[in-house]
Design an enzyme around this catalytic site. Structure first.
Site, PDB file in Angstrom:
ATOM      1  N   LYS A  14       0.827  -1.212   0.000  1.00 32.59           N
ATOM      2  CA  LYS A  14       0.000   0.000   0.000  1.00 32.59           C
ATOM      3  C   LYS A  14       0.863   1.265   0.000  1.00 32.59           C
ATOM      4  O   LYS A  14       0.591   2.209  -0.728  1.00 32.59           O
ATOM      5  CB  LYS A  14      -0.932   0.015   1.227  1.00 32.59           C
ATOM      6  CG  LYS A  14      -1.869  -1.177   1.323  1.00 32.59           C
ATOM      7  CD  LYS A  14      -2.858  -1.030   2.464  1.00 32.59           C
ATOM      8  CE  LYS A  14      -2.222  -0.971   3.843  1.00 32.59           C
ATOM      9  NZ  LYS A  14      -1.595  -2.247   4.279  1.00 32.59           N
ATOM     10  N   ARG A  51      -9.581   1.106   8.747  1.00 34.01           N
ATOM     11  CA  ARG A  51      -9.173  -0.249   9.111  1.00 34.01           C
ATOM     12  C   ARG A  51     -10.246  -0.956   9.927  1.00 34.01           C
ATOM     13  O   ARG A  51     -10.062  -2.118  10.300  1.00 34.01           O
ATOM     14  CB  ARG A  51      -7.913  -0.171   9.969  1.00 34.01           C
ATOM     15  CG  ARG A  51      -6.621  -0.494   9.254  1.00 34.01           C
ATOM     16  CD  ARG A  51      -5.488  -0.174  10.199  1.00 34.01           C
ATOM     17  NE  ARG A  51      -4.330  -0.981  10.023  1.00 34.01           N
ATOM     18  CZ  ARG A  51      -3.211  -0.562   9.438  1.00 34.01           C
ATOM     19  NH1 ARG A  51      -3.137   0.633   8.921  1.00 34.01           N
ATOM     20  NH2 ARG A  51      -2.180  -1.355   9.378  1.00 34.01           N
ATOM     21  N   ARG A  96      11.397  -5.845   4.492  1.00 36.59           N
ATOM     22  CA  ARG A  96      11.171  -4.420   4.203  1.00 36.59           C
ATOM     23  C   ARG A  96      12.173  -3.523   4.931  1.00 36.59           C
ATOM     24  O   ARG A  96      12.472  -3.727   6.097  1.00 36.59           O
ATOM     25  CB  ARG A  96       9.754  -4.056   4.647  1.00 36.59           C
ATOM     26  CG  ARG A  96       9.434  -2.588   4.494  1.00 36.59           C
ATOM     27  CD  ARG A  96       7.979  -2.340   4.434  1.00 36.59           C
ATOM     28  NE  ARG A  96       7.296  -2.496   5.709  1.00 36.59           N
ATOM     29  CZ  ARG A  96       6.002  -2.244   5.881  1.00 36.59           C
ATOM     30  NH1 ARG A  96       5.265  -1.856   4.865  1.00 36.59           N
ATOM     31  NH2 ARG A  96       5.454  -2.403   7.047  1.00 36.59           N
ATOM     32  N   ARG A 137      11.627  -1.505  10.471  1.00 37.94           N
ATOM     33  CA  ARG A 137      10.620  -1.107  11.458  1.00 37.94           C
ATOM     34  C   ARG A 137      10.512  -2.151  12.562  1.00 37.94           C
ATOM     35  O   ARG A 137      10.465  -3.347  12.270  1.00 37.94           O
ATOM     36  CB  ARG A 137       9.263  -0.970  10.759  1.00 37.94           C
ATOM     37  CG  ARG A 137       8.883   0.465  10.489  1.00 37.94           C
ATOM     38  CD  ARG A 137       7.660   0.567   9.639  1.00 37.94           C
ATOM     39  NE  ARG A 137       6.508  -0.167  10.135  1.00 37.94           N
ATOM     40  CZ  ARG A 137       5.318  -0.183   9.523  1.00 37.94           C
ATOM     41  NH1 ARG A 137       5.156   0.501   8.410  1.00 37.94           N
ATOM     42  NH2 ARG A 137       4.324  -0.873  10.007  1.00 37.94           N
ATOM     43  N   ARG A 180      -0.281  -8.503  13.601  1.00 36.02           N
ATOM     44  CA  ARG A 180      -0.830  -7.510  12.659  1.00 36.02           C
ATOM     45  C   ARG A 180      -1.714  -8.188  11.616  1.00 36.02           C
ATOM     46  O   ARG A 180      -2.771  -7.666  11.253  1.00 36.02           O
ATOM     47  CB  ARG A 180       0.304  -6.735  11.978  1.00 36.02           C
ATOM     48  CG  ARG A 180       0.948  -5.718  12.912  1.00 36.02           C
ATOM     49  CD  ARG A 180       2.313  -5.289  12.433  1.00 36.02           C
ATOM     50  NE  ARG A 180       2.297  -4.637  11.146  1.00 36.02           N
ATOM     51  CZ  ARG A 180       3.362  -4.547  10.348  1.00 36.02           C
ATOM     52  NH1 ARG A 180       4.513  -5.059  10.712  1.00 36.02           N
ATOM     53  NH2 ARG A 180       3.265  -3.933   9.197  1.00 36.02           N
TER      54      ARG A 180
END
Ligand code: ADP
Length: 237
Positions: free
Chosen positions: A31, A106, A145, A178, A189
């Site tokens: 996203k 969300r 990531r 992160r 998550r």
């Protein structure tokens, strides 16, 4: 970032899209990457609730103090807190001609709140781009990531590595991993997504505003799929 799809859309600078564009998908669906590209191509501000929270945490605001422990556990921040922050941002003049949202809504409550805010701002019907990806690929994308500290440019050590390890190709700043991109938190998550966000797919489908994008493909192919959909959508009069 390169505009992989050629010229800017005719719905560029002056007109704006006049709508909220929502990127809906699990963590790791891409996203953030796609939102950066759409934002450039259609001259729409890119809003990200995750980035807003991280900014508040860095500045040690009251909001940041509330969000931090929840984010570290991979849980959602309560709707009331999210909504105040989002409403303040959408009230800024740069959002008057539309915006692209990554990470919001969300929950069903957040979707209802967004609908109200868009009505107040006379924005046309929301365009929702659903980015579907299987769980194995999500895990690989999230653990790999890396994000540039200065400009938020996104890399992946497996799929899209930077030219020099740990350094952003665009601005030379340091790349960070992160803390919530660790395997344990990612599981939480993804579970939060299934429980609280997945129902939005049906919600938006039933309103006829959902378009599906195959987000398993490489980033440029996904961008092409998204721009095909967006170029087919006219700005409301
Ligand atoms: P991702 O989509 O990759 O999980 P984000 O950067 O969008 O990452 O969000 C990171 C965290 O910020 C989430 O796990 C959650 O704790 C919090 N958050 C972001 N957006 C929302 C939202 N709309 N509602 C509740 N919590 C949110």
């Amino acid at each position: 970032m390169a505009d992989v799809t050629g010229d800017r859309s005719p719905l560029g600078d002056s007109q704006g899209l006049g709508r909220a564009v929502i990127l809906l998908g699990p963590p790791g669906a891409g996203k953030g990457t796609q939102a950066q590209r759409i934002s450039q191509r259609y001259c729409l501000p890119h809003l990200s609730t995750g980035d807003m929270f991280r900014d508040n945490i860095k500045r040690e605001t009251e909001l940041g103090r509330k969000a931090k422990p929840l984010m570290e556990r991979g849980e959602l921040v309560p709707d009331a807190i999210v909504l105040g922050m989002v409403a303040d941002r959408i009230n800024q003049p740069d959002c008057a001609k539309g915006f692209v949202f990554d990470g919001f809504p969300r929950t069903l409550q957040q979707a209802a709140d967004l609908e109200k805010i868009c009505g107040e701002h006379r924005l046309g019907c929301t365009l929702v781009l659903h980015m579907a990806v299987n769980p194995e690929l999500l895990m690989r994308r999230l653990t790999g990531r890396r994000i540039c500290k200065a400009g938020g440019h996104i890399y992946n050590v497996y799929e899209r590595p930077p030219k020099r390890e740990g350094i952003c190709d665009v601005d030379g700043s340091q790349l960070i991993h992160r803390p919530d991109d660790s395997e344990g938190v990612i599981g939480e998550r993804l579970a939060a997504y299934d429980r609280q966000t997945q129902p939005l797919v049906e919600y938006y489908k039933s309103r006829g505003v959902l378009s599906s994008v195959d987000a398993m493909a490489d980033a440029d192919t996904v961008t092409q799929g998204i721009t095909r959909i967006m170029d087919g959508v006219k700005a409301p009069r």
